[in-house]
Write a protein that holds these residues in place. Structure first.
Motif, mmCIF file in Angstrom:
data_model
loop_
_atom_site.group_PDB
_atom_site.id
_atom_site.type_symbol
_atom_site.label_atom_id
_atom_site.label_comp_id
_atom_site.label_asym_id
_atom_site.label_seq_id
_atom_site.Cartn_x
_atom_site.Cartn_y
_atom_site.Cartn_z
ATOM 1 N N LYS A 196 -34.822 131.517 31.083
ATOM 2 C CA LYS A 196 -35.436 131.544 32.408
ATOM 3 C C LYS A 196 -35.900 132.949 32.758
ATOM 4 C CE LYS A 196 -32.637 127.743 34.275
ATOM 5 N NZ LYS A 196 -31.467 127.404 35.089
ATOM 6 N N ILE A 197 -35.046 133.932 32.462
ATOM 7 C CA ILE A 197 -35.404 135.325 32.761
ATOM 8 C C ILE A 197 -36.623 135.748 31.950
ATOM 9 C CG2 ILE A 197 -34.620 137.713 32.535
ATOM 10 C CD1 ILE A 197 -31.792 136.698 33.219
ATOM 11 N N ARG A 234 -27.096 133.380 39.397
ATOM 12 C CA ARG A 234 -27.611 132.212 38.686
ATOM 13 C C ARG A 234 -28.443 131.341 39.642
ATOM 14 N NH1 ARG A 234 -24.865 130.722 33.721
ATOM 15 N NH2 ARG A 234 -23.393 132.371 33.166
ATOM 16 N N PHE A 235 -27.926 131.193 40.864
ATOM 17 C CA PHE A 235 -28.660 130.403 41.852
ATOM 18 C C PHE A 235 -30.005 131.050 42.178
ATOM 19 C CE2 PHE A 235 -29.579 129.755 46.444
ATOM 20 C CZ PHE A 235 -29.979 128.437 46.361
ATOM 21 N N ASN A 236 -30.013 132.381 42.375
ATOM 22 C CA ASN A 236 -31.260 133.076 42.682
ATOM 23 C C ASN A 236 -32.266 132.944 41.541
ATOM 24 O OD1 ASN A 236 -30.186 133.887 45.115
ATOM 25 N ND2 ASN A 236 -29.592 135.920 44.400
ATOM 26 N N ILE A 237 -31.789 133.018 40.304
ATOM 27 C CA ILE A 237 -32.663 132.833 39.151
ATOM 28 C C ILE A 237 -33.231 131.420 39.142
ATOM 29 C CG2 ILE A 237 -32.729 132.708 36.622
ATOM 30 C CD1 ILE A 237 -30.527 134.928 36.641
ATOM 31 N N ASP A 238 -32.370 130.433 39.426
ATOM 32 C CA ASP A 238 -32.817 129.037 39.464
ATOM 33 C C ASP A 238 -33.899 128.826 40.517
ATOM 34 O OD1 ASP A 238 -31.229 128.145 37.400
ATOM 35 O OD2 ASP A 238 -29.586 127.510 38.703
ATOM 36 N N VAL A 239 -33.691 129.389 41.709
ATOM 37 C CA VAL A 239 -34.676 129.221 42.782
ATOM 38 C C VAL A 239 -36.008 129.840 42.377
ATOM 39 C CG1 VAL A 239 -35.287 129.843 45.146
ATOM 40 C CG2 VAL A 239 -32.965 129.075 44.631
ATOM 41 N N LEU A 240 -35.979 131.046 41.812
ATOM 42 C CA LEU A 240 -37.213 131.703 41.378
ATOM 43 C C LEU A 240 -37.904 130.896 40.285
ATOM 44 C CD1 LEU A 240 -36.218 135.486 41.258
ATOM 45 C CD2 LEU A 240 -37.714 134.370 42.913
ATOM 46 N N PHE A 241 -37.115 130.387 39.342
ATOM 47 C CA PHE A 241 -37.693 129.592 38.261
ATOM 48 C C PHE A 241 -38.357 128.333 38.824
ATOM 49 C CE2 PHE A 241 -37.686 126.510 34.828
ATOM 50 C CZ PHE A 241 -38.190 127.249 33.772
ATOM 51 N N CYS A 242 -37.657 127.647 39.718
ATOM 52 C CA CYS A 242 -38.228 126.446 40.348
ATOM 53 C C CYS A 242 -39.485 126.786 41.138
ATOM 54 C CB CYS A 242 -37.197 125.795 41.259
ATOM 55 S SG CYS A 242 -35.806 125.027 40.406
ATOM 56 N N LYS A 243 -39.424 127.875 41.875
ATOM 57 C CA LYS A 243 -40.546 128.287 42.725
ATOM 58 C C LYS A 243 -41.806 128.542 41.914
ATOM 59 C CE LYS A 243 -41.810 132.013 45.949
ATOM 60 N NZ LYS A 243 -41.284 133.198 46.699
ATOM 61 N N HIS A 244 -41.664 129.208 40.771
ATOM 62 C CA HIS A 244 -42.832 129.626 40.006
ATOM 63 C C HIS A 244 -43.258 128.657 38.908
ATOM 64 C CE1 HIS A 244 -43.150 133.480 42.004
ATOM 65 N NE2 HIS A 244 -41.863 133.701 41.802
ATOM 66 N N PHE A 245 -42.345 127.778 38.453
ATOM 67 C CA PHE A 245 -42.693 126.929 37.320
ATOM 68 C C PHE A 245 -42.524 125.429 37.569
ATOM 69 C CE2 PHE A 245 -41.476 131.074 35.558
ATOM 70 C CZ PHE A 245 -42.675 131.403 34.928
ATOM 71 N N ILE A 246 -41.635 125.040 38.462
ATOM 72 C CA ILE A 246 -41.457 123.608 38.755
ATOM 73 C C ILE A 246 -42.328 123.177 39.928
ATOM 74 C CG2 ILE A 246 -39.820 121.767 39.273
ATOM 75 C CD1 ILE A 246 -39.312 123.106 36.598
ATOM 76 N N ILE A 247 -42.267 123.935 41.007
ATOM 77 C CA ILE A 247 -43.016 123.565 42.215
ATOM 78 C C ILE A 247 -44.521 123.448 41.952
ATOM 79 C CG2 ILE A 247 -43.653 124.302 44.548
ATOM 80 C CD1 ILE A 247 -40.815 123.150 44.290
ATOM 81 N N PRO A 248 -45.156 124.377 41.234
ATOM 82 C CA PRO A 248 -46.596 124.204 40.966
ATOM 83 C C PRO A 248 -46.917 122.918 40.213
ATOM 84 C CG PRO A 248 -45.939 126.467 40.532
ATOM 85 C CD PRO A 248 -44.674 125.692 40.761
ATOM 86 N N GLU A 249 -46.040 122.496 39.303
ATOM 87 C CA GLU A 249 -46.257 121.241 38.578
ATOM 88 C C GLU A 249 -46.125 120.031 39.500
ATOM 89 O OE1 GLU A 249 -43.701 120.901 35.236
ATOM 90 O OE2 GLU A 249 -44.523 122.658 34.193
ATOM 91 N N TRP A 250 -45.265 120.156 40.498
ATOM 92 C CA TRP A 250 -45.015 119.042 41.409
ATOM 93 C C TRP A 250 -46.000 118.994 42.578
ATOM 94 C CZ3 TRP A 250 -39.061 118.226 42.479
ATOM 95 C CH2 TRP A 250 -38.424 117.903 41.272
#
Length: 296
Positions: free
Chosen positions: A11-12, A51-67
């Motif tokens: 993720k990093i 870990r939570f902050n990394i997860d949120v950033l990952f979701c924000k930049h890579f999951i949310i755009p797909e959704w």
């Protein structure tokens, strides 16, 4: 594969596409540049909050755009008939919902939650606040089910009924339980979002209740939730009240309520930020749909 199944070092590495300068990534995660270097050698040293902050950033930049797809529709997930009148299924279901909404907001352990709910008196080595948070949440969810399903009565959403929910959740915890905040509220991690000014809360909540009281689809309920959290009418407990309103609206409409807990906490925060800051609700609607299926 979900974001939770991806290794944190992966993720990093992926986030370096967004934050090519390590100082910018470290600031976004809330750590020092030295921590980023240390994690490469010792990934097990990454703390839970990071870990939570990394997860949120990952979701924000890579999951949310797909959704974030316009016009996507979902088949409603209807409430299970076999839950009603079957305590062997219903009570664990209500506990899952109750603990989930507490877990993502307070980090309370599952053991403390279960001990509090099952206790006849304050358990040893437990603060009175933790006890009230657990018991108030479980009993409020149980009451909503009894009212809407067992007694077939709608939970009528008004300013007063929303204040009543806050009172139920925060009684014994806050002196202002059941009353709107008279102070500026800060939403952690959302610097770009300004909550409603204290003097404007009654008018904005009146509008919210008028517009959202009859929300009966998962799309409308998701949008109503984002709006409510953006208003942030109470000094504390807004998340719990907001998710209880989701439960009430779903039960009113015969829909399966979405389950939010540590498993989808990061994507919930990322989707909520996307909705509140950018006014785009497609990812949040998809999350509500997937979380309702998961609750079955």
């Amino acid at each position: 594969m979900t974001y939770r199944e991806i290794d944190y070092l992966d993720k990093i590495e992926k986030l370096q596409e967004v934050y090519p300068m390590s100082a910018a990534m470290a600031e976004a995660i809330g750590v020092s540049r030295r921590s980023l270097l240390n994690w490469r050698d010792r990934p097990e040293s990454i703390k839970t909050e990071h870990r939570f902050n990394i997860d949120v950033l990952f979701c924000k930049h890579f999951i949310i755009p797909e959704w974030d797809k316009k016009g996507e529709t979902f088949t409603p997930t209807l409430l299970q008939d076999d839950l009603s009148g079957n305590d062997a299924l219903l009570m664990p279901f209500l506990r899952r919902l109750s603990y989930g909404t507490i877990e993502i907001e307070t980090g309370m352990s599952k053991d403390d939650f279960e001990r509090a709910v099952d206790a006849k008196k304050l358990p040893k080595n437990m603060s009175i606040e933790t006890f009230h948070e657990a018991v108030n949440t479980y009993l409020t969810h149980k009451w909503l089910w009894h009212k809407c399903i067992d007694r077939a009565e709608r939970f009528v959403i008004t300013e007063e009924s929303v204040k009543g929910l806050h009172g139920d959740f925060m009684r014994g915890i806050r002196e202002d339980a059941g009353f709107y905040s008279q102070k500026i509220r800060v939403m952690g991690g959302l610097d770009a979002l300004h909550t409603t000014l204290p003097e404007d809360i009654p008018e904005e909540m009146n509008r919210w209740a008028y517009k959202c009281s009859d929300a009966a689809t998962i799309e409308a309920i998701a949008k109503a939730h984002a709006w409510f959290i953006a208003i942030h009418p109470f000094g504390d407990g807004n998340g719990r009240v907001g998710r209880a309103l989701i439960l009430a609206q779903c039960l009113n409409a015969g829909l399966m309520p979405p389950l939010f807990d540590s498993e989808n906490r990061a994507i919930y925060y990322a989707a909520m930020e996307h909705a509140m800051v950018h006014g785009r609700h497609a990812p949040l609607i998809r999350l509500f749909h997937e979380s309702a299926i998961r609750a079955r």
